[in-house]
Write a protein that holds these residues in place. Sequence first.
Motif, PDB file in Angstrom:
ATOM      1  N   ASP A   1      -9.697  12.728  -5.391  1.00  0.00           N
ATOM      2  CA  ASP A   1      -8.782  13.255  -4.387  1.00  0.00           C
ATOM      3  C   ASP A   1      -8.507  12.262  -3.266  1.00  0.00           C
ATOM      4  OD1 ASP A   1      -8.654  15.665  -5.773  1.00  0.00           O
ATOM      5  OD2 ASP A   1     -10.417  16.456  -4.720  1.00  0.00           O
ATOM      6  N   ASN A   2      -9.298  11.224  -3.184  1.00  0.00           N
ATOM      7  CA  ASN A   2      -9.124  10.215  -2.135  1.00  0.00           C
ATOM      8  C   ASN A   2      -8.341   9.043  -2.717  1.00  0.00           C
ATOM      9  OD1 ASN A   2      -9.280   8.472   0.005  1.00  0.00           O
ATOM     10  ND2 ASN A   2     -11.450   7.989  -0.287  1.00  0.00           N
ATOM     11  N   THR A   3      -7.094   8.885  -2.292  1.00  0.00           N
ATOM     12  CA  THR A   3      -6.232   7.832  -2.848  1.00  0.00           C
ATOM     13  C   THR A   3      -6.157   6.603  -1.954  1.00  0.00           C
ATOM     14  OG1 THR A   3      -4.276   8.850  -1.830  1.00  0.00           O
ATOM     15  CG2 THR A   3      -4.825   9.511  -4.096  1.00  0.00           C
ATOM     16  N   GLU A   4      -6.939   6.581  -0.886  1.00  0.00           N
ATOM     17  CA  GLU A   4      -6.898   5.413  -0.013  1.00  0.00           C
ATOM     18  C   GLU A   4      -7.434   4.194  -0.756  1.00  0.00           C
ATOM     19  OE1 GLU A   4      -7.925   4.128   4.557  1.00  0.00           O
ATOM     20  OE2 GLU A   4      -9.010   5.798   3.649  1.00  0.00           O
ATOM     21  N   GLY A   5      -6.658   3.104  -0.700  1.00  0.00           N
ATOM     22  CA  GLY A   5      -7.044   1.897  -1.404  1.00  0.00           C
ATOM     23  C   GLY A   5      -6.734   1.921  -2.884  1.00  0.00           C
ATOM     24  N   ARG A   6      -6.026   2.947  -3.349  1.00  0.00           N
ATOM     25  CA  ARG A   6      -5.700   3.057  -4.780  1.00  0.00           C
ATOM     26  C   ARG A   6      -4.204   3.001  -5.046  1.00  0.00           C
ATOM     27  NH1 ARG A   6      -8.284   8.532  -6.386  1.00  0.00           N
ATOM     28  NH2 ARG A   6      -7.100   8.080  -8.284  1.00  0.00           N
ATOM     29  N   LYS A   7      -3.389   3.286  -4.050  1.00  0.00           N
ATOM     30  CA  LYS A   7      -1.944   3.230  -4.236  1.00  0.00           C
ATOM     31  C   LYS A   7      -1.461   1.786  -4.134  1.00  0.00           C
ATOM     32  CE  LYS A   7      -1.171   7.752  -2.033  1.00  0.00           C
ATOM     33  NZ  LYS A   7      -0.478   8.447  -0.925  1.00  0.00           N
TER      34      LYS A   7
ATOM     35  N   ASP B   1       0.850  -1.183   0.000  1.00  0.00           N
ATOM     36  CA  ASP B   1       0.000   0.000   0.000  1.00  0.00           C
ATOM     37  C   ASP B   1       0.891   1.241   0.000  1.00  0.00           C
ATOM     38  OD1 ASP B   1      -1.989   1.901   0.371  1.00  0.00           O
ATOM     39  OD2 ASP B   1      -2.014   1.612   2.556  1.00  0.00           O
ATOM     40  N   GLY B   2       1.006   1.882  -1.148  1.00  0.00           N
ATOM     41  CA  GLY B   2       1.844   3.074  -1.252  1.00  0.00           C
ATOM     42  C   GLY B   2       2.234   3.345  -2.688  1.00  0.00           C
ATOM     43  N   ASP B   3       2.710   4.559  -2.943  1.00  0.00           N
ATOM     44  CA  ASP B   3       3.075   4.949  -4.307  1.00  0.00           C
ATOM     45  C   ASP B   3       4.577   5.051  -4.508  1.00  0.00           C
ATOM     46  OD1 ASP B   3       3.657   7.167  -2.815  1.00  0.00           O
ATOM     47  OD2 ASP B   3       2.299   8.525  -3.876  1.00  0.00           O
ATOM     48  N   GLY B   4       5.356   4.423  -3.614  1.00  0.00           N
ATOM     49  CA  GLY B   4       6.809   4.413  -3.765  1.00  0.00           C
ATOM     50  C   GLY B   4       7.524   5.523  -3.030  1.00  0.00           C
ATOM     51  N   SER B   5       6.803   6.514  -2.539  1.00  0.00           N
ATOM     52  CA  SER B   5       7.414   7.628  -1.809  1.00  0.00           C
ATOM     53  C   SER B   5       6.839   7.681  -0.404  1.00  0.00           C
ATOM     54  CB  SER B   5       7.152   8.955  -2.521  1.00  0.00           C
ATOM     55  OG  SER B   5       7.741   8.957  -3.808  1.00  0.00           O
ATOM     56  N   TRP B   6       7.691   8.080   0.548  1.00  0.00           N
ATOM     57  CA  TRP B   6       7.253   8.188   1.935  1.00  0.00           C
ATOM     58  C   TRP B   6       8.124   9.199   2.669  1.00  0.00           C
ATOM     59  CZ3 TRP B   6       3.036   6.932   4.378  1.00  0.00           C
ATOM     60  CH2 TRP B   6       2.998   6.913   5.766  1.00  0.00           C
ATOM     61  N   ASN B   7       7.457  10.171   3.252  1.00  0.00           N
ATOM     62  CA  ASN B   7       8.168  11.222   3.997  1.00  0.00           C
ATOM     63  C   ASN B   7       9.234  11.906   3.141  1.00  0.00           C
ATOM     64  OD1 ASN B   7       6.647  10.835   6.302  1.00  0.00           O
ATOM     65  ND2 ASN B   7       8.117   9.415   7.232  1.00  0.00           N
TER      66      ASN B   7
END
Length: 734
Positions: A617-623, A547-553
């Motif tokens: 605008d809601n990316t929860e469950g899409r990354k 769960d994520g798009d490859g980037s964090w912080n």
Amino acid sequence: MNDTSTSISAQPTIQRDEEICHPPSPVHLLTINAIPRRFVPYGANNNPHLRSRAVHNKKQRLAATSSIEEQGTDSDILLDASTLKNAANSSITNDDGINNINNINNINNINNRTVTILQRGPNHIIALKPPAVVCHHSGWAGSRSAAKRGEEPEIPMLQRVRDALHDIDTRGLADDDAKPPIRKVNLVHRLDRGASGALLLTYAEGYGSDVDSDGDDSYDSDGSEKGDTAQLIEAMASPESIKTYVALVRGEGILRGENLREKGWFDVSRPIKDEGGEEKDATTSFKFVAGQPETGFDRPRVSLVLARPKDGRWHQIRRHLNGLSHPILGDSTHGHSKTNGIWKRERNLPGERIALHLGRLELVPTENIPEGISVQAPLADDMLEMLRVYAPDVLEKSLPVLEEEGILVEAKEQYQVGGYNIPEALQEPKVFDDGDVDILEESEHYVIVNKPPVVVVHHSAWTGKRSDPKRRWNQNIPMLQRVRDKTGRRVNLVHRLDRGASGCLLLTFAENNEDENGERTPCKITKTLIESMQSPQSAKTYIALCDGDGSWNGVNHLEKGWFAFDNPVKDEHGKLVEDARTDLRFVASTVLPPMDDGSAASTTATGDDKNDNNDDDNTEGRKVSIVLARPHTGRWHQIRQHLASGAIGHAILGDSSHGRSRTNRIWKKKRRMRKERTCLHLCRVRLPEGTEYSPGGIDVTCPLAPDMVKMLKAMPVEFLEEARPILAEEGIEI
């Protein structure tokens, strides 16, 4: 399962739904039981009397079906008794296919996904419950036989009634008309899964207003007034309220020389233990209406009995009748198994049917329903068929009594009929595990197999001991047992995989070594390969969907290639372990497009999830990111903890221990992720050369699990093309 005669306690804890008010729309009307479907008696081809009757029955049904097909299948068609009887009287000369009569659709159920509403008021609904349908979801798992035969999944009555009412209220509205929200409903009482008859429900209260967090609608917000559900539960428990059941039982109505048919109504008072083993008083009134002794196969010993429970105990009617040595036909818990087997195999009694039907419901007035409730549920087709084919004299003798007691044998009026939906996720073919195992590589000393998801590698405290009544008996066969059965040899594990994970699993063939004292010694093969797997030259490569798009912080992990991550992890007891290292590589990442509002997937969500994933605008469950991982140490949930850590921020999809529950729920409901699945797959195992038992080393790859392949193929092509070259280096094809 709950008793057929069970009323819910004064503070119900079953599903709570909400209520709105809107005017009724045009309804679909259907007269049921006008032409009942008939049984095909066993041995009809060899018995001229039975054959002629079965042929006549088939002609009736084919004629009625043909007539309806000529009129079309429009939802607004109005079927009344005269239409069906005229169709039944039409001439059909084809006598072929007598044994296939049960495959003809029931005339009373032109659309199999319908619910008949017997009565509907501003505060209550009474639906006709068919047999073999649960009232609500529960811990009861049920039989897999229907799904194995490719039949539709079972939808509980709560959902069926809710959808049917919405279908009735919105029928006739144009596509651009504003449609009212679905009115949710509560159960007032329950019927056993195998039973049939009148089922009382209420509209859930407080729709659009503040509702208690536990969903209890028994009282208004000031706590001063009881809601409809609580009022009707109390009315159901009143001594003046009457529930009259019709039962078909084994026996002719004689008990120890006493003719029960001559007694009229009589009470049976006998304590009954509930599901928890607590004994409670229970009284049921019975009336043995008619019965017959056994005079041949087509005239078995059977009686028709009326029952009125005065309490709502677990299986009360069924247990009291069994105590009278007249068990209900089809009752697998308290009935006579040999008799049930004969009726099911040779007399076409449905396999999950209990011949018990709630035929009449009379409730005292309540504050919100001052006129009270009185409703009749026409006798179920299958029970009527049993009487007509195997006990016509019993039926004939019973008719005057049934009429006197207000029991409808056939419908005299028209009823509202609404359709219900089956969520698309439930219509997908179920994955049934036959316990087999795929062998990836086998040698004289070891074997490597492909572990499927949602299978434990061995029994443990989680699955429970054999003596534990709460043991998880429904779990799939453990991998140790599968490999042993497949190879015919005892095996030992070299490493483990989590239950929800999949991929390569290395095992060794156990040695039968004993020391001089006759005690078994450790297996040298297992010990050697465990040490080989722990060496720096070995490698286990996992693929994970995260769960994520490859980037964090602010850190783009996609640009880093392979990198080491050595944050401490916790063991299963919560103790921090410092020595934990995993090499990670982020292969590709994307943000999936939102689900369309009109899609089938999006319409399956309810409650707080109904708008999830539908907003740009809601990316929860899409990354989603594809990540490769190589652990250098073997700590508890090491890869899962590292990926979910605050420094990486990419929890594995489906990880219920370290992931995000809301995100996992979205993926399961809308993006077809398998339940209890952790999207982690051990795709490649490499062990160094030079050991006694693997001199050439080990290098085995495991194809990606089908469920993960299905998830990936539903993702954008560009995303997959970006990942393929890197995955190919590890022998992974998508």
